[in-house]
Design an enzyme around this catalytic site. Structure first.
Site, PDB file in Angstrom:
ATOM      1  N   CYS A  86       0.983  -0.947  -0.103  1.00 25.24           N
ATOM      2  CA  CYS A  86       0.092   0.043  -0.344  1.00 25.24           C
ATOM      3  C   CYS A  86       1.331   1.314   0.137  1.00 25.24           C
ATOM      4  O   CYS A  86       1.331   2.400  -0.497  1.00 25.24           O
ATOM      5  CB  CYS A  86      -0.909  -0.201   1.396  1.00 25.24           C
ATOM      6  SG  CYS A  86      -2.132   1.186   0.802  1.00 25.24           S
ATOM      7  N   HIS A 194      -3.168  -5.151   1.548  1.00 27.18           N
ATOM      8  CA  HIS A 194      -2.594  -5.515   2.435  1.00 27.18           C
ATOM      9  C   HIS A 194      -2.889  -6.910   2.766  1.00 27.18           C
ATOM     10  O   HIS A 194      -3.555  -7.503   3.481  1.00 27.18           O
ATOM     11  CB  HIS A 194      -3.626  -4.953   3.873  1.00 27.18           C
ATOM     12  CG  HIS A 194      -3.328  -3.577   3.512  1.00 27.18           C
ATOM     13  ND1 HIS A 194      -2.593  -2.637   3.664  1.00 27.18           N
ATOM     14  CD2 HIS A 194      -3.874  -2.470   2.772  1.00 27.18           C
ATOM     15  CE1 HIS A 194      -2.221  -1.679   4.367  1.00 27.18           C
ATOM     16  NE2 HIS A 194      -3.360  -1.264   3.215  1.00 27.18           N
ATOM     17  N   GLU A 196      -1.458  -8.273   4.841  1.00 27.94           N
ATOM     18  CA  GLU A 196      -0.680  -8.788   6.629  1.00 27.94           C
ATOM     19  C   GLU A 196      -2.140  -8.263   7.656  1.00 27.94           C
ATOM     20  O   GLU A 196      -2.216  -8.479   8.128  1.00 27.94           O
ATOM     21  CB  GLU A 196      -0.005  -7.585   6.765  1.00 27.94           C
ATOM     22  CG  GLU A 196      -0.412  -6.044   7.000  1.00 27.94           C
ATOM     23  CD  GLU A 196      -0.093  -5.614   5.729  1.00 27.94           C
ATOM     24  OE1 GLU A 196      -0.528  -6.273   4.755  1.00 27.94           O
ATOM     25  OE2 GLU A 196      -0.715  -4.071   5.678  1.00 27.94           O
TER      26      GLU A 196
HETATM   27  N1  GLN Z   1      -3.278   2.143   3.762  1.00 28.26           N
HETATM   28  C1  GLN Z   1      -2.325   2.603   2.798  1.00 28.26           C
HETATM   29  O1  GLN Z   1      -1.069   2.728   2.993  1.00 28.26           O
HETATM   30  C2  GLN Z   1      -2.812   4.523   3.004  1.00 28.26           C
HETATM   31  C3  GLN Z   1      -2.473   4.017   1.144  1.00 28.26           C
HETATM   32  C4  GLN Z   1      -2.494   5.722   1.361  1.00 28.26           C
HETATM   33  N2  GLN Z   1      -2.042   7.048   2.372  1.00 28.26           N
HETATM   34  C5  GLN Z   1      -3.608   6.497   0.569  1.00 28.26           C
HETATM   35  O2  GLN Z   1      -4.132   6.682   0.792  1.00 28.26           O
HETATM   36  O3  GLN Z   1      -3.641   5.591  -0.834  1.00 28.26           O
END
Ligand code: GLN
EC number: 6.3.5.3
Length: 222
Positions: A86, A194, A196
């Protein structure tokens, strides 16, 4: 296997990533972004999700210029393993270790939900726990997950088998439904979903767990 998880101001998935790696059997060191050196003997670097530096400029752009990222780039250029999830994927595109960019979601909204992914035929250690073509459910949580590469780079990613995961039902407008890509040597992975957060029963599913178990098995052989 010794993993380093990098922590930036605004990271919020650093502990989750560390726990997933530890449960798979890794020794994990947390490394602050202002550090210049990685702990000695690090095999894998994890760049976690979150909102590093408040997502100012572009998501991941300030983090990519943190002192520790010079060591992350060196580690990758020397053939080391790096996984960015992410915000970590956003950081990796900003360092230039992975091609393309993550733009604002097509619907301009933050999207937080489980999505179905197809595991692409991609011979990386991050795929070792899955079958090519397998469908898995992993959550996304981002506002800038709309992956973009130009046509020439997309053709190159396809030719080189570097598309790691694809969305079955594209939630954010990503080119060619791409949810994650790997570097040419397949050692650097970036993905928006994600794993994890889907790695133990209490998370509501375990489709992310094979990624950590598989990479641990493979790294024992490296
Ligand atoms: N969960 C995250 O890593 C958010 C990723 C990023 N900052 C976004 O919102 O696009």
């Amino acid at each position: 296997m010794h993993a380093a998880v990098i922590v930036f101001p605004g990271s919020n998935c650093d502990r989750d990533l560390a726990v997933a790696l530890e449960k798979a059997g890794a020794k994990v060191s947390m490394v602050w972004h202002k550090d210049t050196d990685l702990p000695s003997g690090v095999d894998l670097i994890g760049i976690p999700g979150g909102f590093s530096f408040g997502d100012y400029l572009r998501c991941g752009a300030i983090a990519a210029n943190s002192p520790i990222c010079r060591s992350v780039v060196k580690h990758a250029e020397a053939g080391g393993y790096v996984m960015g999830i992410c915000n970590g994927f956003q950081v990796l595109t900003e360092t230039g270790l992975l091609p393309g960019a993550l733009r604002r979601n097509a619907n301009l909204k933050y999207i937080c939900k489980p999505v179905k992914l197809r595991v692409e035929a991609c011979d990386s250690i991050y795929h070792a726990g899955y079958e090519a073509g397998q469908e898995i459910t992993i959550p996304i949580a981002h506002h800038d997950g709309n992956y973009y590469v130009d046509d020439a780079k997309l053709a190159q990613l396809k030719d080189e088998g570097r598309i790691a995961f694809s969305y079955i039902d594209n939630p954010n407008g990503s080119v060619a439904d791409i949810a994650g890509v790997v570097s040419k040597n397949r050692r650097v992975l970036g993905m928006m979903p994600h794993p994890e957060r889907m790695a133990e029963t209490a998370h509501g599913g375990t489709d992310g767990k094979p990624m950590f178990d598989g990479l641990m098995r493979e790294m024992a052989l490296v």
